[in-house]
Design an enzyme around this catalytic site. Structure first.
Site, PDB file in Angstrom:
ATOM      1  N   ASP A  95       0.710  -1.367   0.020  1.00  0.00           N
ATOM      2  CA  ASP A  95       0.037  -0.012   0.054  1.00  0.00           C
ATOM      3  C   ASP A  95       0.899   1.149  -0.039  1.00  0.00           C
ATOM      4  O   ASP A  95       1.988   1.107   0.552  1.00  0.00           O
ATOM      5  CB  ASP A  95      -0.864   0.023   1.266  1.00  0.00           C
ATOM      6  N   GLY A  97       0.697   4.311   1.342  1.00  0.00           N
ATOM      7  CA  GLY A  97       0.867   5.387   2.516  1.00  0.00           C
ATOM      8  C   GLY A  97      -0.245   6.464   2.297  1.00  0.00           C
ATOM      9  O   GLY A  97      -0.584   7.137   3.269  1.00  0.00           O
ATOM     10  N   GLY A  98      -1.095   6.368   1.283  1.00  0.00           N
ATOM     11  CA  GLY A  98      -2.348   7.106   1.252  1.00  0.00           C
ATOM     12  C   GLY A  98      -3.346   6.879   2.343  1.00  0.00           C
ATOM     13  O   GLY A  98      -3.614   7.952   2.901  1.00  0.00           O
ATOM     14  N   PHE A  99      -3.491   5.825   2.649  1.00  0.00           N
ATOM     15  CA  PHE A  99      -4.422   5.507   3.910  1.00  0.00           C
ATOM     16  C   PHE A  99      -3.987   6.140   5.341  1.00  0.00           C
ATOM     17  O   PHE A  99      -4.618   6.568   5.916  1.00  0.00           O
ATOM     18  CB  PHE A  99      -4.748   4.275   3.632  1.00  0.00           C
ATOM     19  N   GLN A 193     -11.111   7.145  -6.622  1.00  0.00           N
ATOM     20  CA  GLN A 193     -11.627   7.571  -5.315  1.00  0.00           C
ATOM     21  C   GLN A 193     -13.051   8.280  -5.888  1.00  0.00           C
ATOM     22  O   GLN A 193     -13.705   7.696  -6.531  1.00  0.00           O
ATOM     23  CB  GLN A 193     -10.740   8.758  -4.617  1.00  0.00           C
ATOM     24  N   ASP A 270      -8.114  -6.737   0.717  1.00  0.00           N
ATOM     25  CA  ASP A 270      -7.244  -6.900   1.920  1.00  0.00           C
ATOM     26  C   ASP A 270      -8.023  -6.451   2.929  1.00  0.00           C
ATOM     27  O   ASP A 270      -8.817  -5.621   2.909  1.00  0.00           O
ATOM     28  CB  ASP A 270      -6.062  -6.228   1.584  1.00  0.00           C
ATOM     29  N   CYS A 308     -13.854 -26.480   9.765  1.00  0.00           N
ATOM     30  CA  CYS A 308     -12.621 -25.983   9.421  1.00  0.00           C
ATOM     31  C   CYS A 308     -11.375 -26.929   9.650  1.00  0.00           C
ATOM     32  O   CYS A 308     -11.605 -27.673  10.524  1.00  0.00           O
ATOM     33  CB  CYS A 308     -12.279 -24.685  10.116  1.00  0.00           C
ATOM     34  N   CYS A 310      -7.999 -26.015   9.624  1.00  0.00           N
ATOM     35  CA  CYS A 310      -6.953 -25.504  10.049  1.00  0.00           C
ATOM     36  C   CYS A 310      -6.155 -26.346  11.258  1.00  0.00           C
ATOM     37  O   CYS A 310      -6.790 -26.606  11.792  1.00  0.00           O
ATOM     38  CB  CYS A 310      -7.005 -24.086  10.241  1.00  0.00           C
ATOM     39  N   CYS A 313      -8.116 -25.573  14.524  1.00  0.00           N
ATOM     40  CA  CYS A 313      -9.378 -26.265  14.698  1.00  0.00           C
ATOM     41  C   CYS A 313      -9.102 -27.792  14.841  1.00  0.00           C
ATOM     42  O   CYS A 313      -9.770 -28.441  15.511  1.00  0.00           O
ATOM     43  CB  CYS A 313     -10.204 -26.017  13.469  1.00  0.00           C
ATOM     44  N   HIS A 339      -6.397 -19.565  12.319  1.00  0.00           N
ATOM     45  CA  HIS A 339      -7.874 -19.734  11.946  1.00  0.00           C
ATOM     46  C   HIS A 339      -8.694 -18.802  11.163  1.00  0.00           C
ATOM     47  O   HIS A 339      -9.105 -19.215  10.024  1.00  0.00           O
ATOM     48  CB  HIS A 339      -8.678 -20.069  13.377  1.00  0.00           C
TER      49      HIS A 339
END
Length: 376
Positions: A95, A97-99, A193, A270, A308, A310, A313, A339
């Site tokens: 990302d 860095g705008g956020f 945007q 994400d 699940c 994983c 679990c 998990h």
RNA sequence: GCGGAUGUAGCUCAGUUGGCAGAGCACCUGGUUGUGGCCCAGGGGGUCGUGGGUUCAAUCCCCAUCAUUCGCC
């Protein structure tokens, strides 16, 4: 790693607006729709790369802002880029860095040339220009670089949002000019945007999509707005993006948000939700969201999610996981994160299978049924 | 044995010149969307060690008693 050039995006099947595809990067292919675990400082919190491999993660996120401040992108570059430094040889998206300019807004000033901000670590002053942000991401050797953008808060007035869209476009074009090699080793995605105005969302798409980017993101959603507004803008915007390029809905979201995004033609997601909530004891299961700290699990010997497979679990009881969470054990962070990430990756894998089978609508309905409070 | 101190929520402690009993932590329940390993919101919970006395009214003042603790012999 592959003979297919980075940036190649192939759509294999379509079900309604939902797409099944493959995006090729310098570190291998990514099957879409995909969920990308967030590893801001070059580490998906609490889990190691071998955990991620077992979970089935195909691509992870890093953050330009954080890695630039610490340990520094040049230092990372001297150590084989983020892949070598973090021992992750699959794709990485960074990302821009705008956020952070948005979420740490009390520490920054937006100018034509870029974002001037103060470090949250030591207060030092820095300037992020579109060109600088590309340079940092190239030092990190990111597979997918994001352009610097301006993310406006929910409630930002129309006239400011107009100017913000124009600025974000100028920054995107400067970013492209700073690294003109499309489909080269480091892919570059633009970010659309437009705040909470459909016509500005359209305008942002029009201004950016004529240019040669490797993919297009929808930014600025899920910043505190009501669900139905987010879904309306998502449905409005996603279909406007070029069909032959990957579409990325940034920072989203809940399981229902993700299947809703896929239903609208989004390919990449994400979100910090699975990892952050894992650390706080909120876990996603086939039967909905549960808070493992609840007393009712104190003597529950069953698995967290019977559906699940994983490590968590397969191995531990709800009673034990509750105990670890209450005790603040580091192992709770890891086991819960393993998990939750498995759940999110299974979610998108199931979506891919459903799209291939032409049964995505039914699949999305099943997910929504498990999360009655998460939809509109 | 003598002298002092302290007993208030599960824990550590405030407090009331005598007038419906408070905090932090813990506990219980929510929340968390391009991550500052957090944070936020709500909730339950106390015969104020015990027994007497004074008072319209005592967790507070007085007496006794028990417990804990420190010092001295």
């Amino acid at each position: 790693m592959s003979d297919i050039p980075p940036g190649t995006f192939t759509v294999h099947a379509v079900d309604g607006k939902a797409r099944l595809g493959t995006l090729h990067t310098a570190h291998g292919p990514v099957q879409t729709p995909i969920f990308m675990p967030v590893g801001t400082v070059g580490s998906v919190k609490a889990v190691a790369p071998d955990d991620l491999a077992n979970i089935g993660a195909e691509i992870i996120l890093g953050n330009t802002y954080h890695l630039y401040l610490r340990p520094g992108d040049e230092l990372v570059g001297r150590r084989g880029g983020l892949h070598g430094f973090a021992a992750w040889d699959k794709p990485i998206l960074t990302d821009s860095g705008g956020f952070q300019a948005f979420s740490l807004s009390e520490l920054r000033k937006i100018r034509e040339n870029g974002v001037e901000f103060r470090s949250h670590l030591d207060g030092s002053k820095h300037l992020f220009t579109p060109e600088k942000v590309v340079e940092i991401q190239r030092n990190l050797n990111s597979d997918i670089m994001m352009v610097l953008d301006e993310c406006v808060a929910y409630g930002t007035p129309y006239d400011y949002t107009v100017k913000s869209v124009e600025l974000t476009t100028r920054w995107a074009l400067r970013s492209r000019a700073a690294y003109p090699e499309c489909s080269a080793g480091n892919l570059l995605f633009a970010i659309t945007q437009g705040g909470f105005f459909a016509d500005l969302r359209s305008r942002s798409v029009e201004q950016l999509c004529g240019h040669d980017f490797d993919g297009f993101a929808i930014g600025g959603l899920s910043v505190g707005e009501p669900k139905n507004e987010m879904y309306d803008l998502l449905a409005h915007t996603a279909p406007l993006l070029p069909a032959d390029k990957p579409r990325y809905l940034m920072g989203v979201g809940t399981p229902v948000d993700i299947v809703t995004g896929i239903a609208n033609g989004v390919d990449m997601f994400d979100c910090v939700l699975p990892t952050r909530n894992a650390r706080n004891g909120t876990l996603y299961t086939s039967q909905g969201k549960i808070n493992i700290k609840r007393k009712e699990y104190s003597e529950d010997d069953g698995p967290l999610d019977p559906a699940c497979s994983c490590y968590t679990c397969r191995t531990f009881s709800r009673a034990y996981l509750r105990h670890l969470q209450h005790s603040g054990e580091v192992s709770a962070f890891r086991l819960n994160s393993v998990h939750n990430l498995t759940y999110f990756l299974d979610l998108v894998r199931g979506a891919r299978e459903a799209i291939r089978a032409g049964e995505f609508a039914a699949y999305a309905a099943r997910v929504a049924a498990a999360y009655p409070d998460d939809g509109v």
